[in-house]
Design a protein around this motif. Structure first.
Motif, PDB file in Angstrom:
ATOM      1  N   CYS A   1     -20.793   0.324  13.609  1.00  0.00           N
ATOM      2  CA  CYS A   1     -20.255   1.486  13.777  1.00  0.00           C
ATOM      3  C   CYS A   1     -21.410   2.783  14.167  1.00  0.00           C
ATOM      4  CB  CYS A   1     -19.533   2.061  12.398  1.00  0.00           C
ATOM      5  SG  CYS A   1     -18.418   1.122  11.882  1.00  0.00           S
TER       6      CYS A   1
ATOM      7  N   ASN B   1     -11.002   4.775  11.084  1.00  0.00           N
ATOM      8  CA  ASN B   1     -12.207   4.489  11.631  1.00  0.00           C
ATOM      9  C   ASN B   1     -12.404   3.692  12.736  1.00  0.00           C
ATOM     10  OD1 ASN B   1     -14.821   3.178  12.040  1.00  0.00           O
ATOM     11  ND2 ASN B   1     -14.884   2.766   9.710  1.00  0.00           N
TER      12      ASN B   1
ATOM     13  N   ARG C   1     -14.357  10.674   1.830  1.00  0.00           N
ATOM     14  CA  ARG C   1     -15.113  10.664   0.143  1.00  0.00           C
ATOM     15  C   ARG C   1     -16.596  10.523   0.692  1.00  0.00           C
ATOM     16  NH1 ARG C   1     -13.676   6.959  -3.473  1.00  0.00           N
ATOM     17  NH2 ARG C   1     -13.031   5.471  -2.006  1.00  0.00           N
ATOM     18  N   ILE C   2     -17.024   9.411   1.719  1.00  0.00           N
ATOM     19  CA  ILE C   2     -18.334   9.396   2.066  1.00  0.00           C
ATOM     20  C   ILE C   2     -18.835  10.935   2.383  1.00  0.00           C
ATOM     21  CG2 ILE C   2     -19.760   8.205   3.579  1.00  0.00           C
ATOM     22  CD1 ILE C   2     -18.071   5.932   3.592  1.00  0.00           C
TER      23      ILE C   2
ATOM     24  N   ASN D   1     -15.100   7.418   6.103  1.00  0.00           N
ATOM     25  CA  ASN D   1     -14.160   7.801   4.920  1.00  0.00           C
ATOM     26  C   ASN D   1     -14.527   9.408   4.494  1.00  0.00           C
ATOM     27  OD1 ASN D   1     -13.272   8.269   2.188  1.00  0.00           O
ATOM     28  ND2 ASN D   1     -13.540   5.655   1.960  1.00  0.00           N
TER      29      ASN D   1
ATOM     30  N   HIS E   1     -20.133   9.316  11.872  1.00  0.00           N
ATOM     31  CA  HIS E   1     -19.312   8.344  12.024  1.00  0.00           C
ATOM     32  C   HIS E   1     -18.069   8.380  11.040  1.00  0.00           C
ATOM     33  CE1 HIS E   1     -17.262   4.706  12.086  1.00  0.00           C
ATOM     34  NE2 HIS E   1     -17.881   4.176  10.919  1.00  0.00           N
TER      35      HIS E   1
ATOM     36  N   TRP F   1      -2.186   6.411  -1.540  1.00  0.00           N
ATOM     37  CA  TRP F   1      -3.313   5.777  -1.736  1.00  0.00           C
ATOM     38  C   TRP F   1      -4.366   5.883  -0.542  1.00  0.00           C
ATOM     39  CZ3 TRP F   1      -6.838   2.159  -0.113  1.00  0.00           C
ATOM     40  CH2 TRP F   1      -7.958   1.737  -0.819  1.00  0.00           C
TER      41      TRP F   1
ATOM     42  N   GLY G   1     -16.186  -3.284   0.911  1.00  0.00           N
ATOM     43  CA  GLY G   1     -16.048  -1.845   0.728  1.00  0.00           C
ATOM     44  C   GLY G   1     -16.869  -1.063   0.192  1.00  0.00           C
ATOM     45  N   LYS G   2     -16.938  -1.633  -1.244  1.00  0.00           N
ATOM     46  CA  LYS G   2     -17.798  -0.829  -2.301  1.00  0.00           C
ATOM     47  C   LYS G   2     -19.490  -0.509  -2.071  1.00  0.00           C
ATOM     48  CE  LYS G   2     -15.314  -0.409  -6.594  1.00  0.00           C
ATOM     49  NZ  LYS G   2     -14.727   0.901  -6.040  1.00  0.00           N
TER      50      LYS G   2
ATOM     51  N   ARG H   1      -5.086  -5.520   2.877  1.00  0.00           N
ATOM     52  CA  ARG H   1      -4.825  -4.065   2.860  1.00  0.00           C
ATOM     53  C   ARG H   1      -6.249  -3.395   2.498  1.00  0.00           C
ATOM     54  NH1 ARG H   1      -2.351  -3.124  -3.229  1.00  0.00           N
ATOM     55  NH2 ARG H   1      -4.026  -4.069  -4.402  1.00  0.00           N
TER      56      ARG H   1
ATOM     57  N   THR I   1       0.812  -1.127   0.053  1.00  0.00           N
ATOM     58  CA  THR I   1       0.026   0.056   0.063  1.00  0.00           C
ATOM     59  C   THR I   1       0.809   1.176  -0.018  1.00  0.00           C
ATOM     60  OG1 THR I   1      -2.029   0.933   1.209  1.00  0.00           O
ATOM     61  CG2 THR I   1      -0.105   0.198   2.593  1.00  0.00           C
TER      62      THR I   1
ATOM     63  N   ARG J   1      -7.980   7.622  -1.052  1.00  0.00           N
ATOM     64  CA  ARG J   1      -9.120   6.777  -0.943  1.00  0.00           C
ATOM     65  C   ARG J   1     -10.033   7.106   0.293  1.00  0.00           C
ATOM     66  NH1 ARG J   1     -10.397   6.928  -5.486  1.00  0.00           N
ATOM     67  NH2 ARG J   1     -11.775   4.970  -5.264  1.00  0.00           N
TER      68      ARG J   1
HETATM   69  O1  UT7 Z   1     -17.271   1.896   9.363  1.00  0.00           O
HETATM   70  C1  UT7 Z   1     -18.130   1.005   8.797  1.00  0.00           C
HETATM   71  C2  UT7 Z   1     -18.502   1.455   7.330  1.00  0.00           C
HETATM   72  N1  UT7 Z   1     -17.275   1.194   6.553  1.00  0.00           N
HETATM   73  C3  UT7 Z   1     -17.102   2.142   5.539  1.00  0.00           C
HETATM   74  O2  UT7 Z   1     -17.942   3.080   5.368  1.00  0.00           O
HETATM   75  C4  UT7 Z   1     -16.197   1.609   4.389  1.00  0.00           C
HETATM   76  C5  UT7 Z   1     -16.753   1.974   3.030  1.00  0.00           C
HETATM   77  N2  UT7 Z   1     -15.791   1.873   2.002  1.00  0.00           N
HETATM   78  C6  UT7 Z   1     -14.574   2.502   1.656  1.00  0.00           C
HETATM   79  O3  UT7 Z   1     -14.296   3.198   2.460  1.00  0.00           O
HETATM   80  C7  UT7 Z   1     -14.112   2.129   0.490  1.00  0.00           C
HETATM   81  O4  UT7 Z   1     -14.686   1.221  -0.423  1.00  0.00           O
HETATM   82  C8  UT7 Z   1     -12.496   1.505   0.810  1.00  0.00           C
HETATM   83  C9  UT7 Z   1     -11.731   2.794   1.374  1.00  0.00           C
HETATM   84  C10 UT7 Z   1     -12.644   0.218   1.737  1.00  0.00           C
HETATM   85  C11 UT7 Z   1     -11.894   0.753  -0.509  1.00  0.00           C
HETATM   86  O5  UT7 Z   1     -11.900   1.979  -1.384  1.00  0.00           O
HETATM   87  P1  UT7 Z   1     -12.438   1.868  -2.812  1.00  0.00           P
HETATM   88  O6  UT7 Z   1     -12.059   3.103  -3.833  1.00  0.00           O
HETATM   89  O7  UT7 Z   1     -13.682   1.286  -2.962  1.00  0.00           O
HETATM   90  O8  UT7 Z   1     -11.259   0.787  -3.554  1.00  0.00           O
HETATM   91  P2  UT7 Z   1     -11.580  -0.543  -4.159  1.00  0.00           P
HETATM   92  O9  UT7 Z   1     -11.864  -1.701  -3.156  1.00  0.00           O
HETATM   93  O10 UT7 Z   1     -12.525  -0.441  -5.145  1.00  0.00           O
HETATM   94  O11 UT7 Z   1     -10.166  -1.093  -4.580  1.00  0.00           O
HETATM   95  C12 UT7 Z   1      -9.667  -0.209  -5.732  1.00  0.00           C
HETATM   96  C13 UT7 Z   1      -8.140  -0.927  -5.958  1.00  0.00           C
HETATM   97  C14 UT7 Z   1      -8.158  -2.378  -6.062  1.00  0.00           C
HETATM   98  O12 UT7 Z   1      -7.118  -2.801  -7.076  1.00  0.00           O
HETATM   99  P3  UT7 Z   1      -7.647  -3.060  -8.445  1.00  0.00           P
HETATM  100  O13 UT7 Z   1      -8.498  -4.533  -8.264  1.00  0.00           O
HETATM  101  O14 UT7 Z   1      -8.193  -1.909  -9.098  1.00  0.00           O
HETATM  102  O15 UT7 Z   1      -6.313  -3.462  -9.006  1.00  0.00           O
HETATM  103  C15 UT7 Z   1      -7.714  -2.691  -4.736  1.00  0.00           C
HETATM  104  O16 UT7 Z   1      -7.039  -3.953  -4.672  1.00  0.00           O
HETATM  105  O17 UT7 Z   1      -7.253  -0.508  -4.871  1.00  0.00           O
HETATM  106  C16 UT7 Z   1      -6.702  -1.560  -4.454  1.00  0.00           C
HETATM  107  N3  UT7 Z   1      -6.664  -1.354  -2.926  1.00  0.00           N
HETATM  108  C17 UT7 Z   1      -5.472  -0.842  -2.352  1.00  0.00           C
HETATM  109  N4  UT7 Z   1      -4.353  -0.174  -2.882  1.00  0.00           N
HETATM  110  C18 UT7 Z   1      -3.440   0.260  -2.225  1.00  0.00           C
HETATM  111  C19 UT7 Z   1      -7.402  -1.757  -2.002  1.00  0.00           C
HETATM  112  N5  UT7 Z   1      -7.021  -1.407  -0.742  1.00  0.00           N
HETATM  113  C20 UT7 Z   1      -5.635  -0.828  -0.870  1.00  0.00           C
HETATM  114  C21 UT7 Z   1      -4.582  -0.296  -0.151  1.00  0.00           C
HETATM  115  N6  UT7 Z   1      -3.564   0.004  -0.763  1.00  0.00           N
HETATM  116  N7  UT7 Z   1      -4.767  -0.058   1.235  1.00  0.00           N
END
Ligand code: UT7
Length: 356
Positions: free
Chosen positions: A112, A301, A276-277, A274, A271, A33, A236-237, A151, A29, A37
């Motif tokens: 949460c 978080n 971005r949320i 994120n 809460h 990033w 996450g999505k 990650r 990571t 994010r």
């Molecule tokens: O408190 C309870 C409520 N929880 C939340 O509200 C969490 C809500 N979700 C999120 O905040 C976001 O979905 C995350 C921060 C968890 C993830 O962000 P995202 O923009 O949805 O990323 P993603 O899961 O779509 O992943 C995009 C890319 C992936 O790579 P590929 O498949 O595009 O090659 C992941 O493998 O980012 C990659 N990735 C990372 N890269 C670097 C995922 N985590 C990491 C990381 N470092 N830590």
């Protein structure tokens, strides 16, 4: 019937801070990033000598002192946590013993949204005449249940505790509206199987390979359950979309229940999941993004602890004044969501009770 207000807030923050740069040392990571994010720069990790009891006691001590209330005058404790130190008995009963309090004491798990659920439960028990002084606590040691090889989750979560002391106030002040809801169909979106009766902690095996790479004092965190996945997992999505929808719906519902416009709300303390949320919710609600208080940059978080920690910091920063309308809003595992609208009442003078 009078009202119920938050008269004092406190927080308990672990000593050890883990920066994104530290994660780069053992995880695929990057600081850039994680910041782009999520907004997170660092998070706190409970050391071996810290747990939910010690962090909660710090938070409760501050909340009591600021409200000018003694532990023995508290007659209700509601604790929200998804990561209790042990299964039985409740953390709330241990806090009651430590604080010399009395009356009902219970833990609840609403992910949460936990602090909001606990606040609403305490509010309604007090309105029902069950208690007159309540401590509402949100506390988590999430770093002990995340998989430090994953990650997509481990970069997000952190540890900490927050507390609020509730006491009577004039009608129309303090908590003026509260809403809670859940959608069990989403129970798979955020889950952790370890430590429950179906996957007892006694099945714990050795350290996960690669954990020796983690910086001190983290290696104590990494136990596995012999092939069974005990760790916190999250889609996450899907959670992201849910969070934006429910945060906006909660703010609108509370404003409409209280007959106020969103523009009349001085501060929304959401809460901290994120940045971005929060940006997406602000845009959808048509309010400036500064309407949302944020401190996720420093704590990540912290689930049920995030709202009371944020509230304490907003108060300490002078961002909330007497008479302000403030919304607290949460969303999380379950899936659950909810909020409370408060007309802020200064914490010093407690009706019919002690003063600072
Ligand atoms: O408190 C309870 C409520 N929880 C939340 O509200 C969490 C809500 N979700 C999120 O905040 C976001 O979905 C995350 C921060 C968890 C993830 O962000 P995202 O923009 O949805 O990323 P993603 O899961 O779509 O992943 C995009 C890319 C992936 O790579 P590929 O498949 O595009 O090659 C992941 O493998 O980012 C990659 N990735 C990372 N890269 C670097 C995922 N985590 C990491 C990381 N470092 N830590």
């Amino acid at each position: 019937m009078g009202g119920i207000a938050i008269k004092g807030c406190g927080k308990g923050i672990p000593r050890y801070s883990l920066h994104n740069r530290d994660l780069e040392e053992f995880l695929d990571t990057s600081h850039d990033w994680i910041v782009s994010r999520t907004g997170i720069e660092e998070r706190r990790v409970a050391a071996p000598d810290e747990d939910n009891v010690s962090l909660s006691l710090l938070a409760c001590g501050q909340a009591l002192e600021r409200a000018g209330v003694e532990g023995r005058d508290v007659d209700l404790i509601v604790v929200a946590t998804a990561t209790p130190d042990r299964m039985v008995p409740s953390l709330a009963c241990t806090l009651q013993r430590e604080l010399g309090s009395r009356g009902p004491a219970l833990d609840i798990n609403a992910g949460c949204s936990g602090f909001i659920y606990a606040l609403a439960i305490a509010f309604h028990l007090m309105r029902g005449g069950i208690a007159t002084r309540a401590l509402v606590v949100g506390t988590e040691t999430l770093t002990r249940i995340v998989d430090w090889r994953d990650r997509s989750t481990c970069v997000i979560f952190g540890d900490g505790a927050g507390a609020a002391l509730l006491a009577p106030c004039p009608e129309g002040e303090g908590i003026i509206a509260a809403s809670l809801d859940a959608l069990g169909e989403g129970d798979g979106l955020i889950r952790a199987e370890g430590g429950g009766a179906r996957m007892m902690a006694s099945l714990a095996g050795g350290l996960v390979p690669g954990n020796h790479l983690l910086p001190s004092p983290l290696p104590h965190l990494h136990r596995t359950w012999n092939g069974i996945d005990p760790f916190l997992r999250m889609d996450g999505k899907e959670v992201f979309k849910f969070a934006v929808n429910k945060l906006c719906a909660t703010v609108k519902e509370l404003c409409s229940a209280a007959g106020v416009g969103t523009e009349e709300v001085s501060l929304i303390i959401p809460h901290q999941a994120n940045l971005r949320i929060l940006a997406a919710a602000a845009e959808r609600l048509g309010v400036p993004k500064e309407s949302f208080f944020t401190n996720i940059q420093r704590y990540g978080n912290t689930s049920a602890a995030s709202i009371p920690i944020a509230l304490e910091e907003a108060l300490r920063a002078g961002m909330i004044r007497e008479g302000d309308l403030v919304i607290l809003a949460g969303f999380g595992a379950g899936m659950t969501w909810g909020g409370a609208l408060l007309r802020w009442q200064d914490g010093q003078a407690i009706e019919g009770g002690r003063t600072a």
